[in-house]
Design a protein around this motif. Structure first.
Motif, PDB file in Angstrom:
ATOM      1  N   GLU A   1      -1.529   0.309  -8.351  1.00 18.93           N
ATOM      2  CA  GLU A   1      -0.592   0.458  -7.238  1.00 18.93           C
ATOM      3  C   GLU A   1       0.316  -0.756  -7.012  1.00 18.93           C
ATOM      4  O   GLU A   1       1.433  -0.616  -6.544  1.00 18.93           O
TER       5      GLU A   1
ATOM      6  N   ASP B   1       0.859  -1.195   0.000  1.00 21.41           N
ATOM      7  CA  ASP B   1       0.000   0.000   0.000  1.00 21.41           C
ATOM      8  C   ASP B   1       0.889   1.238   0.000  1.00 21.41           C
ATOM      9  O   ASP B   1       1.286   1.733   1.038  1.00 21.41           O
ATOM     10  N   ARG B   2       1.202   1.752  -1.171  1.00 19.15           N
ATOM     11  CA  ARG B   2       2.243   2.764  -1.315  1.00 19.15           C
ATOM     12  C   ARG B   2       1.809   4.150  -0.862  1.00 19.15           C
ATOM     13  O   ARG B   2       2.640   5.015  -0.630  1.00 19.15           O
ATOM     14  N   ASP B   3       0.490   4.401  -0.795  1.00 17.49           N
ATOM     15  CA  ASP B   3       0.043   5.730  -0.361  1.00 17.49           C
ATOM     16  C   ASP B   3      -0.753   5.679   0.941  1.00 17.49           C
ATOM     17  O   ASP B   3      -1.339   6.668   1.355  1.00 17.49           O
ATOM     18  N   GLY B   4      -0.758   4.530   1.596  1.00 17.62           N
ATOM     19  CA  GLY B   4      -1.306   4.452   2.947  1.00 17.62           C
ATOM     20  C   GLY B   4      -2.814   4.510   3.065  1.00 17.62           C
ATOM     21  O   GLY B   4      -3.342   4.833   4.133  1.00 17.62           O
ATOM     22  N   ASP B   5      -3.556   4.209   1.985  1.00 20.52           N
ATOM     23  CA  ASP B   5      -5.020   4.295   2.089  1.00 20.52           C
ATOM     24  C   ASP B   5      -5.675   2.912   2.184  1.00 20.52           C
ATOM     25  O   ASP B   5      -6.902   2.790   2.124  1.00 20.52           O
ATOM     26  N   LYS B   6      -4.849   1.875   2.302  1.00 22.87           N
ATOM     27  CA  LYS B   6      -5.310   0.487   2.495  1.00 22.87           C
ATOM     28  C   LYS B   6      -5.874  -0.169   1.227  1.00 22.87           C
ATOM     29  O   LYS B   6      -6.361  -1.293   1.261  1.00 22.87           O
ATOM     30  N   TYR B   7      -5.841   0.544   0.111  1.00 26.27           N
ATOM     31  CA  TYR B   7      -6.372  -0.026  -1.136  1.00 26.27           C
ATOM     32  C   TYR B   7      -5.351   0.071  -2.263  1.00 26.27           C
ATOM     33  O   TYR B   7      -4.463   0.920  -2.241  1.00 26.27           O
ATOM     34  N   TYR B   8      -5.514  -0.798  -3.250  1.00 28.52           N
ATOM     35  CA  TYR B   8      -4.764  -0.667  -4.493  1.00 28.52           C
ATOM     36  C   TYR B   8      -5.493   0.350  -5.375  1.00 28.52           C
ATOM     37  O   TYR B   8      -6.662   0.161  -5.719  1.00 28.52           O
ATOM     38  N   THR B   9      -4.782   1.397  -5.752  1.00 32.03           N
ATOM     39  CA  THR B   9      -5.386   2.515  -6.471  1.00 32.03           C
ATOM     40  C   THR B   9      -4.799   2.613  -7.879  1.00 32.03           C
ATOM     41  O   THR B   9      -3.648   2.257  -8.098  1.00 32.03           O
TER      42      THR B   9
HETATM   43 CA   LIG Z   1      -3.108   2.576  -1.696  1.00 31.83          CA
END
Ligand SMILES: [Ca+2]
Ligand SMILES: [Ca+2]
Ligand SMILES: [Ca+2]
Ligand SMILES: [Ca+2]
Length: 259
Positions: free
Chosen positions: A219, A96-104
């Motif tokens: 992501e 999770d590269r941006d810390g939002d818990k989802y693959y974006t």
């Molecule tokens: Ca993410």
């Protein structure tokens, strides 16, 4: 002679106006290129893009990016991947590269000179349905996927130059079975489409460039989607020009009738 000409122009205009669109969504030319990330023999890891993902990645339609298409200056991305709804795909913390818990979804990168990385990027707010265009340079910063390194870059982060008046909006649509099959995709699969206008990039960078390459991944880098094509003619403007000429001709003819 003039009258014949006028009737011909009028007839052409009427034919063009009355031509029904074959499909609601017309993707244009398939410009997908092999992403160069093949490691195995499983059919999902081949030199094709349709029904292909990267090595050791999840091999099913909801993680599959199918292709890039070009119609005029409109670049369309097609995928079984749901571009806009990140909450479909939860991500473990290490990926999770941006810390939002989802693959974006990542951003849409464009190269126009074939050297030293990407030149511009559509910085996309996927959930909001809009984007801003940035010019990239050596100082520009990116977020990268660590799951499939070959799919990078994933997302634009900062330090590009905003391109004036080059924001836009989009909405994700789904291809019908007929629309998918018309461009050679498996009709029974789900195909999401998002589109971006390349015209601001052409205006910003000049039309002397000979071609462009586009790139997109998600992501985790599960699938690396690439497309390449000659720099498109701004067909919309060309058609508008022809239309205006036609109107001018008809206008002149009407004035002529009165005198
Ligand atoms: Ca993410
Ligand atoms: Ca597929
Ligand atoms: Ca694919
Ligand atoms: Ca791929």
């Amino acid at each position: 002679m003039k009258k014949t000409m006028f009737i011909a122009v009028l007839a052409l205009g009427l034919v063009l106006m009355s031509m029904p669109a074959a499909f609601a969504i017309e993707l244009g030319t398939n410009i997908t290129i092999y992403d160069g990330s093949t490691y195995g023999t499983n059919s999902w890891y081949g030199t094709q893009e349709d029904n292909e993902v990267e090595w050791q990645s999840v091999a099913n339609q909801s993680w599959d990016l199918e292709g890039m298409f070009l119609k005029g200056t409109t670049l369309s991305l097609v995928g079984g991947w749901d571009f806009t709804n990140e909450t479909l795909h939860s991500a473990p913390s290490q990926y999770d590269r941006d810390g939002d818990k989802y693959y974006t979804s990542g951003d849409v990168f464009i190269d126009v000179d074939g050297v030293s990385g990407y030149d511009e990027v559509f910085d996309v707010a996927w959930a909001d349905g809009n984007y801003t265009l940035y010019k990239l340079d050596a100082d520009s910063k990116y977020l990268t996927t660590t799951y499939v390194n070959e799919s990078n870059p994933w997302k634009y982060l900062s330090d590009g130059d905003i391109v004036t008046n080059a924001s836009g909006s989009f909405s994700m649509v789904q291809l019908t079975v007929a629309e998918a099959e018309a461009v050679g995709l498996e009709g029974s699969d789900t195909h999401n489409v998002v589109s971006f206008d390349l015209l601001p990039i052409l205006n910003d960078l000049g039309v002397s460039k000979t071609g462009f390459t586009a790139h997109f991944t998600m992501e985790c880098g599960n699938d690396n989607l690439m497309g390449a094509a000659p720099v498109p003619e701004p067909q919309t403007l060309l058609l508008m020009g022809i239309g205006l000429l036609g109107l001018a001709f008809i206008g002149r003819k009407k004035l002529g009738d009165r005198s």
